[in-house]
Design a protein around this motif. Structure first.
Motif, PDB file in Angstrom:
ATOM      1  N   ILE A   1       0.836  -1.203   0.000  1.00  0.00           N
ATOM      2  CA  ILE A   1       0.000   0.000   0.000  1.00  0.00           C
ATOM      3  C   ILE A   1       0.873   1.256   0.000  1.00  0.00           C
ATOM      4  CG2 ILE A   1      -1.650   1.333   1.382  1.00  0.00           C
ATOM      5  CD1 ILE A   1      -2.884  -1.304   2.272  1.00  0.00           C
ATOM      6  N   GLU A   2       1.969   1.235   0.777  1.00  0.00           N
ATOM      7  CA  GLU A   2       2.851   2.394   0.821  1.00  0.00           C
ATOM      8  C   GLU A   2       3.485   2.639  -0.538  1.00  0.00           C
ATOM      9  OE1 GLU A   2       3.389   4.619   3.128  1.00  0.00           O
ATOM     10  OE2 GLU A   2       1.915   3.691   4.479  1.00  0.00           O
ATOM     11  N   ILE A   3       3.843   1.574  -1.210  1.00  0.00           N
ATOM     12  CA  ILE A   3       4.425   1.733  -2.550  1.00  0.00           C
ATOM     13  C   ILE A   3       3.374   2.267  -3.521  1.00  0.00           C
ATOM     14  CG2 ILE A   3       5.465   0.481  -4.498  1.00  0.00           C
ATOM     15  CD1 ILE A   3       6.691  -1.435  -2.424  1.00  0.00           C
ATOM     16  N   LYS A   4       2.130   1.755  -3.349  1.00  0.00           N
ATOM     17  CA  LYS A   4       1.045   2.193  -4.221  1.00  0.00           C
ATOM     18  C   LYS A   4       0.719   3.661  -3.989  1.00  0.00           C
ATOM     19  CE  LYS A   4      -2.318   1.253  -7.171  1.00  0.00           C
ATOM     20  NZ  LYS A   4      -2.051   0.852  -8.566  1.00  0.00           N
ATOM     21  N   LYS A   5       0.757   4.090  -2.733  1.00  0.00           N
ATOM     22  CA  LYS A   5       0.441   5.478  -2.414  1.00  0.00           C
ATOM     23  C   LYS A   5       1.448   6.443  -3.023  1.00  0.00           C
ATOM     24  CE  LYS A   5      -0.807   6.620   1.738  1.00  0.00           C
ATOM     25  NZ  LYS A   5      -0.814   6.709   3.220  1.00  0.00           N
ATOM     26  N   GLN A   6       2.671   6.014  -3.199  1.00  0.00           N
ATOM     27  CA  GLN A   6       3.684   6.879  -3.792  1.00  0.00           C
ATOM     28  C   GLN A   6       3.402   7.168  -5.260  1.00  0.00           C
ATOM     29  OE1 GLN A   6       7.491   5.053  -3.073  1.00  0.00           O
ATOM     30  NE2 GLN A   6       7.355   5.296  -0.835  1.00  0.00           N
ATOM     31  N   THR A   7       2.713   6.238  -5.891  1.00  0.00           N
ATOM     32  CA  THR A   7       2.446   6.394  -7.326  1.00  0.00           C
ATOM     33  C   THR A   7       1.051   6.943  -7.613  1.00  0.00           C
ATOM     34  OG1 THR A   7       1.719   4.081  -7.436  1.00  0.00           O
ATOM     35  CG2 THR A   7       4.043   4.536  -7.887  1.00  0.00           C
ATOM     36  N   VAL A   8       0.081   6.686  -6.700  1.00  0.00           N
ATOM     37  CA  VAL A   8      -1.301   7.124  -6.931  1.00  0.00           C
ATOM     38  C   VAL A   8      -1.458   8.565  -6.491  1.00  0.00           C
ATOM     39  CG1 VAL A   8      -3.719   6.723  -6.350  1.00  0.00           C
ATOM     40  CG2 VAL A   8      -2.179   4.787  -6.653  1.00  0.00           C
ATOM     41  N   LYS A   9      -2.130   9.355  -7.308  1.00  0.00           N
ATOM     42  CA  LYS A   9      -2.404  10.753  -7.007  1.00  0.00           C
ATOM     43  C   LYS A   9      -3.897  10.965  -6.752  1.00  0.00           C
ATOM     44  CE  LYS A   9       1.483  12.580  -9.676  1.00  0.00           C
ATOM     45  NZ  LYS A   9       1.897  13.536 -10.741  1.00  0.00           N
ATOM     46  N   CYS A  10      -4.183  11.996  -6.011  1.00  0.00           N
ATOM     47  CA  CYS A  10      -5.584  12.329  -5.694  1.00  0.00           C
ATOM     48  C   CYS A  10      -6.271  12.846  -6.951  1.00  0.00           C
ATOM     49  CB  CYS A  10      -5.634  13.366  -4.585  1.00  0.00           C
ATOM     50  SG  CYS A  10      -7.297  13.956  -4.193  1.00  0.00           S
ATOM     51  N   THR A  11      -7.364  12.209  -7.275  1.00  0.00           N
ATOM     52  CA  THR A  11      -8.128  12.590  -8.468  1.00  0.00           C
ATOM     53  C   THR A  11      -9.400  13.382  -8.135  1.00  0.00           C
ATOM     54  OG1 THR A  11      -9.282  10.466  -8.413  1.00  0.00           O
ATOM     55  CG2 THR A  11      -7.277  10.609  -9.760  1.00  0.00           C
ATOM     56  N   LYS A  12      -9.940  13.133  -6.949  1.00  0.00           N
ATOM     57  CA  LYS A  12     -11.214  13.777  -6.604  1.00  0.00           C
ATOM     58  C   LYS A  12     -11.395  13.784  -5.087  1.00  0.00           C
ATOM     59  CE  LYS A  12     -16.206  13.493  -7.518  1.00  0.00           C
ATOM     60  NZ  LYS A  12     -17.282  12.704  -8.158  1.00  0.00           N
TER      61      LYS A  12
ATOM     62  N   GLN B   1      -4.139  21.488   4.338  1.00  0.00           N
ATOM     63  CA  GLN B   1      -3.266  20.677   3.483  1.00  0.00           C
ATOM     64  C   GLN B   1      -2.988  21.306   2.119  1.00  0.00           C
ATOM     65  OE1 GLN B   1      -1.808  17.611   4.353  1.00  0.00           O
ATOM     66  NE2 GLN B   1      -2.554  18.137   6.401  1.00  0.00           N
ATOM     67  N   GLY B   2      -3.607  22.417   1.835  1.00  0.00           N
ATOM     68  CA  GLY B   2      -3.429  22.995   0.514  1.00  0.00           C
ATOM     69  C   GLY B   2      -4.337  22.325  -0.507  1.00  0.00           C
ATOM     70  N   GLU B   3      -3.988  22.474  -1.767  1.00  0.00           N
ATOM     71  CA  GLU B   3      -4.766  21.849  -2.840  1.00  0.00           C
ATOM     72  C   GLU B   3      -4.501  20.347  -2.852  1.00  0.00           C
ATOM     73  OE1 GLU B   3      -7.601  21.844  -5.614  1.00  0.00           O
ATOM     74  OE2 GLU B   3      -6.854  23.677  -4.672  1.00  0.00           O
ATOM     75  N   LEU B   4      -5.590  19.559  -2.799  1.00  0.00           N
ATOM     76  CA  LEU B   4      -5.456  18.107  -2.699  1.00  0.00           C
ATOM     77  C   LEU B   4      -5.424  17.419  -4.058  1.00  0.00           C
ATOM     78  CD1 LEU B   4      -7.882  17.388   0.295  1.00  0.00           C
ATOM     79  CD2 LEU B   4      -5.408  17.736   0.348  1.00  0.00           C
ATOM     80  N   VAL B   5      -6.235  17.861  -4.975  1.00  0.00           N
ATOM     81  CA  VAL B   5      -6.324  17.203  -6.283  1.00  0.00           C
ATOM     82  C   VAL B   5      -5.001  17.374  -7.028  1.00  0.00           C
ATOM     83  CG1 VAL B   5      -7.558  17.112  -8.482  1.00  0.00           C
ATOM     84  CG2 VAL B   5      -8.809  17.585  -6.363  1.00  0.00           C
ATOM     85  N   GLY B   6      -4.476  16.246  -7.497  1.00  0.00           N
ATOM     86  CA  GLY B   6      -3.212  16.257  -8.239  1.00  0.00           C
ATOM     87  C   GLY B   6      -2.017  15.889  -7.390  1.00  0.00           C
ATOM     88  N   ARG B   7      -2.174  15.862  -6.080  1.00  0.00           N
ATOM     89  CA  ARG B   7      -1.068  15.488  -5.198  1.00  0.00           C
ATOM     90  C   ARG B   7      -1.099  13.993  -4.942  1.00  0.00           C
ATOM     91  NH1 ARG B   7      -1.403  19.216  -0.016  1.00  0.00           N
ATOM     92  NH2 ARG B   7       0.317  17.800   0.538  1.00  0.00           N
ATOM     93  N   SER B   8       0.079  13.426  -4.643  1.00  0.00           N
ATOM     94  CA  SER B   8       0.151  12.004  -4.329  1.00  0.00           C
ATOM     95  C   SER B   8      -0.458  11.751  -2.953  1.00  0.00           C
ATOM     96  CB  SER B   8       1.611  11.515  -4.356  1.00  0.00           C
ATOM     97  OG  SER B   8       2.363  12.181  -3.363  1.00  0.00           O
ATOM     98  N   LEU B   9      -1.034  10.580  -2.786  1.00  0.00           N
ATOM     99  CA  LEU B   9      -1.708  10.255  -1.527  1.00  0.00           C
ATOM    100  C   LEU B   9      -0.731  10.200  -0.354  1.00  0.00           C
ATOM    101  CD1 LEU B   9      -4.183   7.477  -2.731  1.00  0.00           C
ATOM    102  CD2 LEU B   9      -4.611   9.916  -2.432  1.00  0.00           C
TER     103      LEU B   9
END
Length: 370
Positions: A30-41, A66-74
């Motif tokens: 999951i930690e590896i996946k979170k590094q690659t997945v970005k917030c879409t919505k 947290q600032g702008e969330l969309v587009g940032r990695s999880l």
């Protein structure tokens, strides 16, 4: 030697180690996946009918935290910090934030539910929510709840806080009990604290003041009031009493209203009598119309009977009527004299004159002659 080995415990420990290793592998994945997945919505859910807080305000809290969330990695988004920032809002009672592997951040917010609005003796205005906590008024929304006024000394510091005075606790218990009961929630519209620190309930129906005292044994007191409504009010009327005292658990003490208060009930009585009178008048009027029709029918039958008798017997219509007037008797006597002198003319002229008098004169001319 092999018989003394506890194989059951060994297998149990091995199973736990396997599960623990699986969890470690899964978390690392999951930690590896979170590094690659970005917030879409970002999806925000605000259940309930109250609108103390809007979606725009939650967006502002998220950007401030947290600032702008969309587009940032999880991995860069701290969901625990988001929950803490949301819970700091005075209108939010609970907040839950979680993410999925598709890059969707879900935020579920539960608003505080006010049950009572307080206007204290110092002029401060605030709510008490369902958890017994004070909360400020909202510029966006005004809740439709009971309002408590009068000699209330509970202050408010502008933020969510607990209740301090016993009177505020009694007001909260009273409001919570009324809100849960559909009958009392519809009947009671305001709470007032008098100079003796007694809680008074202001009803929607009736002009009387219901003195509750405090919130001790409130269920028993309100059940007594319900029994009083069912048994006494239909007999004496809703305006008969000025106060209804429920402070004593085993009895209800009432104070009668003055004559001015009793006169307020008069329009209701007049209206009810008018309805009854109109229904009675309609029945009487119909009965009178029936009698008129019957009398008219009988009159038509009586008028047809003398015409037949006058055609057969002429002398019975001429001699000595009892109900005729003095002017009517003179022509009749003259007709009899002329009939004696000239019998031949009587047979010719008398029937024609008799027929005219029968139509013009009253019915007793025929009925009373023998």
């Amino acid at each position: 030697m092999l018989k003394r080995i506890n194989w059951k415990a060994i297998f149990k420990g091995f199973a736990w180690l396997t599960c623990l290793a699986g969890m470690v592998v899964l978390m690392s994945f999951i930690e590896i996946k979170k590094q690659t997945v970005k917030c879409t919505k970002v999806e925000i859910l605000i259940p309930g009918a109250d609108n103390f807080i809007e979606r725009e305000e939650i967006d502002a809290i998220l950007k401030q935290s947290q600032g702008e969330l969309v587009g940032r990695s999880l991995e860069e988004i701290n969901i625990h910090q988001i929950e803490k920032a949301l819970k700091s809002n005075p209108y939010i009672a609970f907040a839950k934030v979680y993410v999925d592997m598709d890059g969707l951040i879900k935020i579920e917010v539960k608003q505080r539910e006010p049950v009572l609005r307080i206007l204290n003796a110092g002029g401060q205005d605030y709510y008490i929510d369902s958890d017994g906590l004070k909360m400020p008024m909202s510029p966006n929304f005004t809740a439709d709840v009971l309002v408590a006024t009068g000699n209330i000394l509970e202050g408010f510091g502008g933020k969510v806080d607990t209740l301090f005075t016993p009177m505020a606790g009694d007001l909260y218990k009273t409001a919570l009990f009324i809100k849960k009961d559909t009958l009392w929630n519809a009947q009671i519209e305001q709470i007032f604290v008098n100079d003796k620190s007694d809680i008074e309930l202001i009803p929607r129906v009736g002009n009387q003041r219901i003195i509750l005292g405090n919130a001790d044994s409130i269920a028993t007191k309100m059940n007594n009031l319900l029994a009083f409504y069912k048994q006494a009010m239909p007999l004496v009327g809703w305006g008969a009493y000025k106060t209804i005292n429920l402070k004593y658990i085993n009895q209800i003490v009432c104070e009668k209203n003055d004559t001015t208060g009793i006169k307020k009930v008069t329009p209701v009585l007049i209206d009810s009598n008018a309805v009854v009178k109109s229904s009675v008048d309609s029945v009487v009027q119909s009965a009178i119309n029936d009698e008129i029709k019957k009398a008219a029918a009988e009159a038509n039958e009586v008028k047809t009977v003398p015409a037949v008798k006058s055609s057969t017997t002429v002398k019975k219509e001429v001699v000595k009527p009892k109900t005729a007037t003095a002017t009517d008797i003179k022509p009749i006597i003259t007709k009899e004299k002329t009939a004696e002198k000239t019998p031949s003319k009587t047979s010719v002229t008398t029937p024609a004159k008799t027929n005219t008098t029968t139509k013009d004169k009253t019915k007793p001319v025929v009925a009373n002659k023998r």
